[in-house]
Design an enzyme around this catalytic site. Structure first.
Site, short mmCIF file in Angstrom:
data_model
loop_
_atom_site.label_atom_id
_atom_site.label_comp_id
_atom_site.label_asym_id
_atom_site.label_seq_id
_atom_site.Cartn_x
_atom_site.Cartn_y
_atom_site.Cartn_z
N THR A 33 0.85 -1.19 0.00
CA THR A 33 0.00 0.00 0.00
C THR A 33 0.89 1.24 0.00
O THR A 33 2.07 1.14 -0.33
CB THR A 33 -0.98 -0.06 1.19
N ASN A 34 0.35 2.40 0.31
CA ASN A 34 1.15 3.63 0.33
C ASN A 34 0.67 4.53 1.45
O ASN A 34 -0.25 4.18 2.18
CB ASN A 34 1.10 4.32 -1.03
N LEU A 35 1.29 5.70 1.60
CA LEU A 35 1.08 6.53 2.79
C LEU A 35 -0.10 7.49 2.66
O LEU A 35 -0.29 8.34 3.52
CB LEU A 35 2.36 7.31 3.11
N SER A 36 -0.91 7.38 1.59
CA SER A 36 -2.06 8.27 1.49
C SER A 36 -3.03 8.02 2.65
O SER A 36 -3.37 6.88 2.94
CB SER A 36 -2.79 8.01 0.16
N ALA A 100 -4.43 7.77 -4.29
CA ALA A 100 -3.05 7.37 -4.62
C ALA A 100 -3.13 5.91 -5.06
O ALA A 100 -3.03 4.98 -4.26
CB ALA A 100 -2.15 7.54 -3.41
#
Ligand code: CTP
Ligand code: CA
Length: 220
Positions: A33-36, A100
């Site tokens: 996943t990502n930091l959004s 994102a």
């Protein structure tokens, strides 16, 4: 701004948004996943609803409450987000791609939990490219008014203008991504046919309202 909210600048309009990160599985218990955080997209959804729009929010995993009056559809992967957006986009006046979205998914995701073995072997991940949701919507005949976001780590003015043209959209909102993910404040630059315009640094709630005003003005 206040005046534009009293007059419900998006009354009668239908607005579809994506927000948050996506989650791409590696196996049933792990993923990428990502930091959004979803805060910017949720703030815009809230502001659009406050401005009188009927709002549908397609959201990746976040820890946020659904804004009052907003219809929220939860998804995990980019492919799911793509499929939900394309099934809902008909009849929408505005599409705002704030999510994102993972550019790649794990092509060899495992149906079972990956296990360590005694030899210390590590798994190898292969990747496949995900569909570009914004580009797909922008390519539709009778498309809604499309707004994109760009989180860049450098050369924002150059990359922002280039990305707006590549995506074929009338409005792109740029920011220096990794510095603002998860934060309550943001610093945005708008890119359109006329060039670029910096918005004052502000909290995401306020920026959501400013952006809704900018979008409504361009819708005419
Ligand atoms: N986007 C999308 N679907 C994707 C990738 C991106 O809808 N598969 C949308 C994002 O929500 C955002 C815009 O496209 O509104 C730009 O995303 P960004 O990641 O900045 O651009 P990319 O085209 O993916 O280029 P890159 O990551 O290489 O900079
Ligand atoms: Ca990307």
């Amino acid at each position: 701004i206040i005046a534009s909210f009293q007059s419900k600048v998006l009354a009668g309009k239908r607005v579809l948004l994506t927000a948050g990160p996506t989650f791409e599985p590696i196996d049933p218990v792990r993923g990428i996943t990502n930091l959004s955080s979803g805060k910017m997209g949720y703030a815009i959804a809230r502001a659009a609803r406050e401005a009188g729009a009927e709002v549908t929010l397609v959201s990746g995993p976040t820890a946020l409450d659904t804004p009052y009056g907003v219809h929220r559809i939860n998804v995990q992967t980019a492919q799911q987000m793509h499929d939900v957006v394309l099934s809902r986009v008909g009849g929408q006046d505005v599409f705002i791609a704030v999510a994102a979205v993972a550019d790649w998914r794990v092509a060899n995701a495992s149906g079972q939990k990956l296990k360590k073995n005694g030899a210390g072997d590590v798994p190898r991940l292969d990747f496949a490219q995900n569909p570009d949701i914004l580009a797909a919507v922008a390519a539709l005949p009778g498309r809604p008014y499309c707004v994109g976001f760009a989180a860049e780590s450098e050369k924002l003015l150059e990359y922002g203008e280039e990305k707006r043209k590549r995506k074929g959209i009338p409005l792109l909102v740029g920011n220096i991504g990794h510095q603002t993910f998860g934060k309550d404040e943001n610093e945005l630059v708008l890119f359109d046919d006329a060039g670029h315009q910096r918005l004052p640094r502000a909290d995401k709630r306020m920026l959501g309202r400013l952006l809704v005003g900018e979008i409504a003005r361009r819708l005419g």
